[in-house]
Design a protein around this motif. Structure first.
Motif, PDB file in Angstrom:
ATOM      1  N   ARG A 199       0.830  -1.209   0.000  1.00 17.11           N
ATOM      2  CA  ARG A 199       0.000   0.000   0.000  1.00 17.11           C
ATOM      3  C   ARG A 199       0.865   1.260   0.000  1.00 17.11           C
ATOM      4  NH1 ARG A 199      -3.262  -3.241   3.528  1.00 17.11           N
ATOM      5  NH2 ARG A 199      -2.175  -2.396   5.348  1.00 17.11           N
ATOM      6  N   GLU A 200       1.934   1.233   0.792  1.00 21.37           N
ATOM      7  CA  GLU A 200       2.830   2.392   0.829  1.00 21.37           C
ATOM      8  C   GLU A 200       3.455   2.648  -0.535  1.00 21.37           C
ATOM      9  OE1 GLU A 200       6.833   3.924   3.260  1.00 21.37           O
ATOM     10  OE2 GLU A 200       5.908   1.979   3.685  1.00 21.37           O
ATOM     11  N   LYS A 204       2.894   5.907  -3.043  1.00 19.02           N
ATOM     12  CA  LYS A 204       4.003   6.665  -3.614  1.00 19.02           C
ATOM     13  C   LYS A 204       3.880   6.742  -5.139  1.00 19.02           C
ATOM     14  CE  LYS A 204       7.395   5.631   0.016  1.00 19.02           C
ATOM     15  NZ  LYS A 204       8.687   4.971   0.328  1.00 19.02           N
ATOM     16  N   ILE A 205       3.531   5.603  -5.731  1.00 16.07           N
ATOM     17  CA  ILE A 205       3.380   5.580  -7.199  1.00 16.07           C
ATOM     18  C   ILE A 205       2.234   6.491  -7.626  1.00 16.07           C
ATOM     19  CG2 ILE A 205       2.792   4.110  -9.157  1.00 16.07           C
ATOM     20  CD1 ILE A 205       4.217   1.816  -7.737  1.00 16.07           C
ATOM     21  N   GLN A 206       1.094   6.424  -6.875  1.00 21.29           N
ATOM     22  CA  GLN A 206      -0.051   7.259  -7.202  1.00 21.29           C
ATOM     23  C   GLN A 206       0.281   8.741  -7.052  1.00 21.29           C
ATOM     24  OE1 GLN A 206      -3.064   6.165  -8.361  1.00 21.29           O
ATOM     25  NE2 GLN A 206      -3.517   8.331  -8.679  1.00 21.29           N
ATOM     26  N   ARG A 213       1.015  14.035 -13.732  1.00 20.40           N
ATOM     27  CA  ARG A 213      -0.193  14.446 -14.463  1.00 20.40           C
ATOM     28  C   ARG A 213      -0.389  15.961 -14.364  1.00 20.40           C
ATOM     29  NH1 ARG A 213      -5.337  15.364 -12.635  1.00 20.40           N
ATOM     30  NH2 ARG A 213      -7.022  15.172 -14.185  1.00 20.40           N
ATOM     31  N   THR A 214      -0.221  16.494 -13.143  1.00 21.76           N
ATOM     32  CA  THR A 214      -0.374  17.939 -12.945  1.00 21.76           C
ATOM     33  C   THR A 214       0.643  18.713 -13.769  1.00 21.76           C
ATOM     34  OG1 THR A 214      -1.191  17.545 -10.693  1.00 21.76           O
ATOM     35  CG2 THR A 214      -0.405  19.759 -11.208  1.00 21.76           C
ATOM     36  N   ILE A 215       1.882  18.223 -13.769  1.00 22.10           N
ATOM     37  CA  ILE A 215       2.938  18.899 -14.532  1.00 22.10           C
ATOM     38  C   ILE A 215       2.636  18.859 -16.026  1.00 22.10           C
ATOM     39  CG2 ILE A 215       5.379  18.794 -15.171  1.00 22.10           C
ATOM     40  CD1 ILE A 215       5.959  17.776 -12.345  1.00 22.10           C
ATOM     41  N   ILE A 216       2.198  17.684 -16.502  1.00 19.34           N
ATOM     42  CA  ILE A 216       1.908  17.539 -17.932  1.00 19.34           C
ATOM     43  C   ILE A 216       0.736  18.425 -18.332  1.00 19.34           C
ATOM     44  CG2 ILE A 216       1.070  15.912 -19.673  1.00 19.34           C
ATOM     45  CD1 ILE A 216       2.648  13.728 -18.208  1.00 19.34           C
ATOM     46  N   LEU A 217      -0.337  18.454 -17.494  1.00 18.72           N
ATOM     47  CA  LEU A 217      -1.488  19.301 -17.802  1.00 18.72           C
ATOM     48  C   LEU A 217      -1.104  20.780 -17.787  1.00 18.72           C
ATOM     49  CD1 LEU A 217      -4.363  17.518 -15.818  1.00 18.72           C
ATOM     50  CD2 LEU A 217      -4.026  17.580 -18.302  1.00 18.72           C
TER      51      LEU A 217
END
Length: 288
Positions: A199-200, A204-206, A213-217
């Motif tokens: 889960r940890e 981290k992956i999420q 995703r934020t950077i790409i958008l």
């Protein structure tokens, strides 16, 4: 006896004496020389000599040997009974000591002595450990301790302990259920630790994926705004250039575009003064 017969007999005796005096020791053997039944010296691998009819040679197998001991009943530190099945790998390293400590190199005596010592070591080592340590603890550490403990005494037999392994540990019926429950609890604990780690890692992956995703958008939005701005600038420049070339035609095309957008739907209704500039070009048109 004739002279020829005596010579023949002498030759036979000499050849026999030579044959009896030669001893060949292989690399896979250990050998000792006995003079009149008493130990004289250890023979090295290769060609050796002895005195016929006085010296005798005793050889032992120097390759690896296995001793599979019968299951033995031992007690843990909580006095829980266990049946332990084990085996030992050993080899002879000191032929003189082996010969003198085993009543003339008798394998049965050596194995009986080793079995007794193995039982003692098993009782001592298992008696130091709890049932939980035996089941879920360091099994390799247990066998290493057994090998080291037995190896300290094996030199008295002239042998070297190469390996000491516990093949199987059986539990008495009255403690079998508690042992299995303890094993189950331990496995569940390990499984929960692995799930927590999973889960940890997933979080981290999420988080990293959301960040990317934020950077790409953001980059895409910035690039889109820049491209849109450049397009608007080109469009404005084009409109201005067209207007400067023919203002009347530019107004006419803009009016046509406005009419098309206004009356896009058949149900649209527009209330406006007919003399308004909106109908400038419609009022100038001549009916067919």
């Amino acid at each position: 006896m004739s002279k020829n017969g005596f010579i023949t007999l002498l030759v036979v005796l000499v050849i026999t004496a030579l044959v009896q005096s030669i001893v060949i020791v292989r690399d896979t053997e250990k050998a000792i020389l006995l003079k009149l039944g008493a130990f004289e010296r250890t023979l090295e691998p290769g060609l050796n000599f002895k005195v016929p009819f006085i010296d005798t040679v005793t050889k032992f197998e120097a390759r690896l040997r296995s001793l599979d001991t019968p299951p033995d009943r031992v007690l843990s530190s909580e006095a829980k009974p266990l049946n332990v099945d084990s085996f030992v790998k050993y080899r002879i390293v000191d032929a003189e000591t082996y010969y003198t400590s085993t009543n003339g190199g008798q394998s049965r005596v050596a194995e009986d002595t080793l079995q007794r010592r193995i039982k003692d070591k098993l009782r001592n080592e298992f008696g130091k450990r709890t049932l939980n340590e035996v089941v879920s603890g360091d099994r390799d550490g247990l066998m290493l301790s057994l090998k080291k403990s037995l190896g300290e005494d094996s030199a008295q037999l002239g042998v070297e302990i190469i390996d000491f392994r516990v093949k199987r540990i059986d539990f008495e019926r009255e403690i079998r259920a508690s042992v299995f429950e303890r094993m189950k609890t331990e496995r569940n604990r390990i499984a929960e630790e692995l799930r927590a780690e999973g889960r940890e890692t997933a979080e981290k992956i999420q988080a990293d994926a959301d960040k990317q995703r934020t950077i790409i958008l953001a980059n895409a939005t910035r690039e889109a705004e820049r491209t849109r701005g450049e397009g608007d600038a080109v469009a404005t420049s084009t409109y201005a250039e067209a207007y400067n070339r023919d203002p009347e035609f530019y107004d006419f095309t803009r009016s046509l575009r406005a009419y098309r957008n206004t009356f896009n739907d058949q149900g649209d209704i527009l209330l406006i003064d007919p003399d308004s500039d909106y109908f400038k070009y419609l009022n100038k048109s001549e009916p067919n």
